[in-house]
Design an enzyme around this catalytic site. Structure first.
Site, mmCIF file in Angstrom:
data_model
loop_
_atom_site.group_PDB
_atom_site.id
_atom_site.type_symbol
_atom_site.label_atom_id
_atom_site.label_comp_id
_atom_site.label_asym_id
_atom_site.label_seq_id
_atom_site.Cartn_x
_atom_site.Cartn_y
_atom_site.Cartn_z
ATOM 1 N N LYS A 1 -11.554 -6.424 -9.776
ATOM 2 C CA LYS A 1 -11.933 -5.022 -10.007
ATOM 3 C C LYS A 1 -10.795 -4.212 -10.608
ATOM 4 C CE LYS A 1 -15.256 -4.791 -6.159
ATOM 5 N NZ LYS A 1 -14.916 -5.964 -5.349
ATOM 6 N N LYS A 36 -8.126 -14.578 -13.547
ATOM 7 C CA LYS A 36 -9.001 -14.242 -12.429
ATOM 8 C C LYS A 36 -9.728 -12.940 -12.697
ATOM 9 C CE LYS A 36 -8.955 -13.555 -7.421
ATOM 10 N NZ LYS A 36 -8.124 -13.484 -6.194
ATOM 11 N N LYS A 55 0.830 -1.205 0.000
ATOM 12 C CA LYS A 55 0.000 0.000 0.000
ATOM 13 C C LYS A 55 0.865 1.256 0.000
ATOM 14 C CE LYS A 55 -4.255 -1.667 0.256
ATOM 15 N NZ LYS A 55 -5.315 -1.352 -0.741
#
Length: 330
Positions: free
Chosen positions: A197, A194, A111
C-alpha cells in the site's frame, strides 16, 4: 484443535499481494485450526483516524475478508473493540511491562521516527496490546511476518512473566506461524519486488475493470530482449510472476516463448494480463460490493463473531482475575 489468532489492520483495502499471501493462508487455516481473526481498530487509533472512518474502515475490511472466503461459521471474525475483556488484560500486562524494553522495540522506534509529532502511549505499548489480543484466547500459534517477530517474542515474555510472578503455568508461550514459506509473493507494478500500500503499486480487490486496465498498462517495463533465451530482468519477471498467478498456464507459456525468441510485445502482454486480473478478481469484487451494500448482515456477522470471541476471552479473564487476587467480575 489448536487456537490461532491473527489481527487485521483496518487501513486501506486488500490488494492482490494480501489475497495471494496472507488471506489464502487464512482460508486453509480455518479448516485446520480454531481460528480467531480480529479487525484491530484499537491499534489503528495510534494514527488518529477520524471518527467517521473507524466504522467504515472496519466494515470494509470485514466485507473484504468475507468476500475472499473467510467463513464466520468456521472461523471467528470480530472487531477488536467489541471485546472489552482485551483491555483489562492489556492493563495487567502494562503494569508489568518496563519502559526500557518497550522503547527498544523496533516497531516503536520506526513509528516514532515517522510520526514525531504523535509519539503516543499507544505506540509505546503496542506490544502489550498485541500480547493481550493473543493471550486473551490462549493462542498456540500466531501468523506473523518477520516485522512482527520482535513483538511476538515480547508476547511470549509477558506470558512467562505472568506465570513466574504468580507461580502458575497458565499462559502458553504462543508460537510464530510464519506465512513466508507458503504465501505467494506478489510483485508491485512499479518494478519493485513486493506489492504494498505504501508504495502505491497495488491492484486492489475492489478496483473496477477500468482501473485495473489503467494500472496494468502503466506497469514498468524495459526496451525488450535483444538475445534469445536471455534472463528476464526483475521488472519483466514481475509481470510474468503476476501472469503465473492469475492467467491460464498456456497464456503464460505463450508469452514466455515470445520473450525467449525476442518477439514479445509488452503492450499485448499487459492487455492480456489486465483481462486475466479482471477475471480473477471479479467474483471477489462482486461479493465485496454485496456485503458492503447489506450493512445489517455485516453487523449481524460482527455480533456473532464478538459473542464467540467474548466467550473465549471471558474464560481467560475470569481465571486471570482469580490468579491475581481480584474478586469475580459478576
Amino acid at each position: 484443535m489448536e487456537t490461532v489468532v491473527s489481527g487485521i489492520r483496518p487501513t486501506g483495502n486488500l490488494h492482490l499481494g494480501n489475497y495471494y499471501g496472507a488471506v489464502k493462508s487464512f482460508l486453509q487455516m480455518q479448516n485446520d485450526y480454531n481460528c480467531l481473526f480480529f479487525i484491530a481498530d484499537w491499534h489503528s487509533m495510534t494514527t488518529r483516524p477520524k471518527p467517521e472512518d473507524i466504522v467504515r474502515s472496519s466494515n470494509t475490511i470485514l466485507a473484504e475478508y468475507l468476500a475472499c472466503g473467510i467463513d464466520p461459521h468456521k472461523a471467528t471474525i470480530y472487531v477488536q473493540s467489541d471485546v472489552p475483556e482485551v483491555l483489562e488484560l492489556y492493563l495487567y500486562f502494562n503494569m508489568n511491562a518496563y519502559l526500557g524494553e518497550l522503547e527498544r522495540t523496533t516497531t516503536f522506534k520506526e513509528k516514532a521516527r515517522k510520526q514525531p509529532d504523535n509519539v503516543n502511549a499507544g505506540l509505546l505499548t503496542y506490544p502489550t496490546l498485541m500480547a493481550a489480543d493473543i493471550l486473551i484466547h490462549r493462542a498456540a500459534k500466531v501468523p506473523v511476518g518477520k516485522d512482527q517477530e520482535q513483538n511476538m517474542e515480547m508476547a511470549r515474555r509477558y506470558a512467562r512473566r505472568f506465570n513466574t510472578m504468580y507461580g502458575v503455568e497458565f499462559f502458553k508461550e504462543p508460537e510464530s506461524f510464519s506465512l513466508s514459506a507458503k504465501a505467494v509473493k506478489i510483485p508491485g507494478l512499479d518494478g519493485s519486488g513486493k506489492m504494498g500500500k505504501s508504495d502505491g503499486n497495488c491492484i486492489y480487490l475492489i478496483d473496477d475493470p477500468a482501473t485495473i486496465r489503467k494500472k496494468v498498462m502503466k506497469a514498468v517495463t524495459d526496451a525488450g530482449p535483444t538475445e534469445p533465451d536471455s534472463e528476464k530482468p526483475e521488472v519483466i519477471q514481475n509481470l510474468f510472476t503476476l501472469m503465473e498467478v492469475v492467467s491460464p498456464r498456456d497464456t503464460y507459456e505463450y508469452f514466455d516463448a515470445k520473450w525467449r525468441d525476442c518477439s514479445i510485445r509488452y503492450g499485448d502482454m499487459k492487455k492480456q494480463l489486465a483481462e486475466d486480473i479482471v477475471a480473477a478478481t471479479e467474483p471477489i469484487r462482486e461479493k465485496i460490493n454485496a456485503y458492503l451494500a447489506d450493512t445489517d448482515n455485516l453487523a449481524r456477522i460482527a455480533r456473532m463473531g464478538a459473542e464467540k470471541a467474548r466467550e473465549s476471552a471471558s474464560k481467560t479473564l475470569d481465571e486471570v482475575r482469580h490468579i491475581i487476587g481480584f474478586k469475580p467480575r459478576f
